[in-house]
Design a protein around this motif. Sequence first.
Motif, PDB file in Angstrom:
ATOM      1  N   PRO A   1     -35.214 -17.491  -2.558  1.00 43.57           N
ATOM      2  CA  PRO A   1     -34.693 -18.710  -1.935  1.00 43.57           C
ATOM      3  C   PRO A   1     -35.571 -19.916  -2.274  1.00 43.57           C
ATOM      4  N   ILE A   2     -34.927 -21.028  -2.617  1.00 46.34           N
ATOM      5  CA  ILE A   2     -35.666 -22.233  -2.958  1.00 46.34           C
ATOM      6  C   ILE A   2     -36.528 -22.654  -1.766  1.00 46.34           C
TER       7      ILE A   2
ATOM      8  N   ARG B   1     -26.430 -26.420 -10.026  1.00 39.11           N
ATOM      9  CA  ARG B   1     -27.712 -26.454  -9.304  1.00 39.11           C
ATOM     10  C   ARG B   1     -28.257 -25.026  -9.193  1.00 39.11           C
ATOM     11  N   VAL B   2     -28.172 -24.328 -10.323  1.00 34.99           N
ATOM     12  CA  VAL B   2     -28.539 -22.903 -10.406  1.00 34.99           C
ATOM     13  C   VAL B   2     -29.518 -22.703 -11.558  1.00 34.99           C
TER      14      VAL B   2
ATOM     15  N   GLN C   1     -37.245 -26.909  -7.042  1.00 32.92           N
ATOM     16  CA  GLN C   1     -37.023 -27.493  -5.719  1.00 32.92           C
ATOM     17  C   GLN C   1     -37.017 -29.013  -5.810  1.00 32.92           C
TER      18      GLN C   1
ATOM     19  N   GLY D   1     -33.768 -30.387  -7.295  1.00 34.96           N
ATOM     20  CA  GLY D   1     -32.536 -30.281  -6.520  1.00 34.96           C
ATOM     21  C   GLY D   1     -31.776 -28.995  -6.737  1.00 34.96           C
ATOM     22  N   CYS D   2     -32.436 -27.991  -7.336  1.00 32.07           N
ATOM     23  CA  CYS D   2     -31.805 -26.690  -7.523  1.00 32.07           C
ATOM     24  C   CYS D   2     -31.557 -26.032  -6.164  1.00 32.07           C
ATOM     25  N   GLN D   3     -30.465 -25.299  -6.050  1.00 34.00           N
ATOM     26  CA  GLN D   3     -30.129 -24.635  -4.784  1.00 34.00           C
ATOM     27  C   GLN D   3     -30.173 -23.110  -4.864  1.00 34.00           C
ATOM     28  N   LEU D   4     -30.137 -22.561  -6.075  1.00 35.43           N
ATOM     29  CA  LEU D   4     -30.070 -21.104  -6.207  1.00 35.43           C
ATOM     30  C   LEU D   4     -30.921 -20.648  -7.380  1.00 35.43           C
TER      31      LEU D   4
ATOM     32  N   ARG E   1     -22.786 -18.157  -3.027  1.00 33.76           N
ATOM     33  CA  ARG E   1     -23.878 -19.115  -3.248  1.00 33.76           C
ATOM     34  C   ARG E   1     -23.702 -19.843  -4.581  1.00 33.76           C
TER      35      ARG E   1
ATOM     36  N   ALA F   1     -23.306 -23.947  -5.053  1.00 35.42           N
ATOM     37  CA  ALA F   1     -24.300 -24.669  -5.857  1.00 35.42           C
ATOM     38  C   ALA F   1     -23.679 -25.429  -7.026  1.00 35.42           C
TER      39      ALA F   1
ATOM     40  N   GLN G   1     -27.714 -31.362 -10.595  1.00 40.61           N
ATOM     41  CA  GLN G   1     -29.025 -31.508  -9.980  1.00 40.61           C
ATOM     42  C   GLN G   1     -29.487 -32.956 -10.102  1.00 40.61           C
TER      43      GLN G   1
END
Length: 232
Positions: free
Chosen positions: A42-43, A131-132, A158, A161-164, A190, A194, A198
């Motif tokens: 997890p970010i 955003r992966v 992070q 702006g990455c989410q996964l 997820r 995402a 980003q």
Amino acid sequence: MLPIVPPPILISAYRQGLFPMAESRRDQDIFWVEPRERAIIPIGEFHCSRSLARTIRREVFEIRVDSDFAGTVLACAQPRATGEDTWISGRIAASYQRLQEVGHAHSLECWQGPEGEQELVGGVYGVAFDRVFCGESMFSRRDNASKVALGWLLALLQRAGCQLFDCQFMTGHLASLGAIPIPQAEYLERLEAARGEQRLSLPQALAEVQREALAYSSSPGKLIAHSLTQTS
């Protein structure tokens, strides 16, 4: 020589939760993998030990992004010390090289040595879209080099702006760094969440850290170590 997997096909597969592998590094046939259980970090939840934070803060390694993507993949493709073969075949390596050329794959590298004589001693590479970031493989030729690379990568993602962050298969080593297992169905949810762009690319995130360090009379390593210990 078999043709590479074109970037649009690779990205389409990753967006569906699939990734390619080969039986061995000499096997030019590939197959598509969809694990029932997926490992992610997890970010913001990378586990950074005090000793690792100290190594990052001291800047034992020079950190670069995409300075030698091909060399990073080649190092990851070498047989392990245990004699175990890897899944990164020549065809897969060439396919990721093309993906890097169009901006959808990156390497985070650790370099070490005197000025002008630095060696690539560790790193991690993976696939970037939406955003992966899908981490594919990492290697280390010096103590903690791969851990430093992974820590830097998660901190930069992070910031970007990455989410996964996907690391595919669960291992004890990844668990010690913050990885958790989730069902493939949840992973697909997820992935969908995402979608979108980003704030920054990985190279842009590194450049931003370097500018901030200069502005605050600090060092990039100190900024990254602080961010990792604040969120661990």
